[in-house]
Design an enzyme around this catalytic site. Structure first.
Site, PDB file in Angstrom:
ATOM      1  N   SER A 199      46.496  44.374  37.619  1.00 41.84           N
ATOM      2  CA  SER A 199      45.761  44.808  36.425  1.00 41.84           C
ATOM      3  C   SER A 199      45.380  46.279  36.536  1.00 41.84           C
ATOM      4  O   SER A 199      44.986  46.890  35.538  1.00 41.84           O
ATOM      5  CB  SER A 199      44.510  43.951  36.227  1.00 41.84           C
ATOM      6  OG  SER A 199      43.733  43.898  37.410  1.00 41.84           O
ATOM      7  N   GLU A 241      52.849  35.619  40.838  1.00 40.98           N
ATOM      8  CA  GLU A 241      52.959  34.964  39.538  1.00 40.98           C
ATOM      9  C   GLU A 241      54.170  34.029  39.608  1.00 40.98           C
ATOM     10  O   GLU A 241      55.312  34.481  39.743  1.00 40.98           O
ATOM     11  CB  GLU A 241      53.083  35.990  38.421  1.00 40.98           C
ATOM     12  CG  GLU A 241      51.792  36.804  38.259  1.00 40.98           C
ATOM     13  CD  GLU A 241      51.763  37.667  37.008  1.00 40.98           C
ATOM     14  OE1 GLU A 241      52.612  37.457  36.111  1.00 40.98           O
ATOM     15  OE2 GLU A 241      50.886  38.538  36.924  1.00 40.98           O
ATOM     16  N   GLU A 258      45.460  31.121  34.784  1.00 41.47           N
ATOM     17  CA  GLU A 258      45.045  32.120  33.797  1.00 41.47           C
ATOM     18  C   GLU A 258      45.305  31.598  32.397  1.00 41.47           C
ATOM     19  O   GLU A 258      46.425  31.201  32.061  1.00 41.47           O
ATOM     20  CB  GLU A 258      45.755  33.454  33.990  1.00 41.47           C
ATOM     21  CG  GLU A 258      45.314  34.496  32.961  1.00 41.47           C
ATOM     22  CD  GLU A 258      45.681  35.927  33.292  1.00 41.47           C
ATOM     23  OE1 GLU A 258      45.313  36.826  32.505  1.00 41.47           O
ATOM     24  OE2 GLU A 258      46.323  36.149  34.332  1.00 41.47           O
TER      25      GLU A 258
END
Length: 254
Positions: free
Chosen positions: A45, A113, A180
Site C-alpha cells: 500500500s 496475495e 480483505e
C-alpha cells in the site's frame, strides 16, 4: 513448530485479538513498538500512501526491502510482516529468493496475495522455513478496475471458493490468513473452520484480529476506504489515537 507459528497460535489459544497496523518508516515503528502493537505490516500500500500512485502495481521488492529495513530499526516487541509485491513471486524459486531477502532485513513473516495457482509457492516457502500469511478476498495487486473493489463472498460460488482456499492454505502450512473486503458472515465461517489465525481488513469483527493502515487511522490518507475510521479526530494525539485503535481491537469479543 517455529517461534512465529507458536506466537501467532497463542493469540487463538488465549482468545486475544491480534492488532496489526501497516507502517513504512522508523519513526512510526517506534511508536507502534512502544504501544505493543502485535504485528506491524510493511505493505505494498506504500505505492499509494508513500509514492502517491493510484494502486500497488508499481511497487517493487526493492521498495519493500527498503521500508522493511526502516521499520525493523525499532523492532523490539512486534512481529514484522512484509508484503511480497506483484512480480516478486512469479515462481517458487523467485518467491523464496525474495522472501529470504525480506527475512534478512528482519521480517518475521511474508504476505502473499494468494490465487489457486500459488499453492506450490506457499508449499515451497513453508518447506524452506519461511513463515507465510496468505491474503485472500480483494487482491489489490490484481485489481484492474473499480468493479474489483467490492465485498467478496456474497454469492455461493465465491463463498465456496474462498472457504476452500482457506482450508487449502491451512493444509499447505500457511501460518496466517488475511481477509480483505470479505463478507462478514463468511469471515466468521472461515475463522471458525480453520485452526490458524485469521485477521481481517474491511471484513467485519468475527476474525481473530484486525488490520488497518496507520495513515488511515490518523486521517491523513488521500482516499481512505469506507470501512476505516479516523481515530486521531477524537484523541488529539497520534499515540492516543493508535492506542485507542489497539484498545478497540482488543475489546472485540467473538
Amino acid at each position: 513448530m517455529s517461534n512465529i507459528k507458536k506466537k501467532l497460535n497463542s493469540y487463538i489459544d488465549e482468545k486475544n485479538q491480534i492488532v496489526c497496523i501497516t507502517c513504512y518508516d522508523a519513526s512510526f515503528s517506534k511508536i507502534l513498538d512502544d504501544l505493543s502493537i502485535d504485528i506491524v505490516l510493511v505493505g505494498d500500500s506504500l505505492g499509494m500512501v508513500i509514492k502517491g500512485e493510484t494502486n500497488t502495481h508499481n511497487v517493487t521488492i526493492e521498495d519493500i526491502l527498503y521500508h522493511t529495513s526502516c521499520v525493523a530499526k525499532n523492532k523490539n516487541n512486534f512481529i514484522l510482516m512484509a508484503d511480497l509485491p506483484i512480480n516478486s513471486y512469479k515462481d517458487p524459486e523467485i518467491a523464496y529468493t525474495n522472501s529470504k531477502k525480506l527475512l534478512d532485513k528482519k521480517a518475521d513473516i511474508v504476505k502473499i496475495e494468494y490465487k489457486d495457482n500459488h499453492a506450490e509457492i506457499v508449499k515451497t516457502l513453508i518447506s524452506k522455513n519461511i513463515p507465510v500469511c496468505a491474503h485472500i478476498g480483494l487482491l489489490p495487486q490484481y485489481a484492474l478496475s473499480i468493479q474489483d473493489i467490492r465485498i467478496y463472498g456474497k454469492d455461493r460460488d465465491e463463498r465456496d471458493k474462498l472457504l476452500q482456499q482457506a482450508h487449502s492454505l491451512e493444509k499447505l502450512g500457511a501460518n496466517m490468513i488475511l481477509l480483505e473486503c470479505v463478507n462478514s458472515e463468511l469471515s466468521k465461517d472461515i475463522t471458525n473452520s480453520v485452526k490458524i489465525p485469521v485477521i481481517g481488513i474491511g471484513s467485519g469483527e468475527f476474525c481473530n484480529g484486525q488490520v488497518q493502515v496507520l495513515y488511515d487511522l490518523i486521517g491523513v490518507s488521500n482516499n481512505p476506504p469506507k470501512f476505516s475510521k479516523d481515530f486521531l479526530k477524537e484523541n488529539g494525539s497520534i499515540k492516543k489515537a493508535l492506542k485507542d485503535f489497539y484498545n478497540y481491537v482488543k475489546s472485540i469479543k467473538n
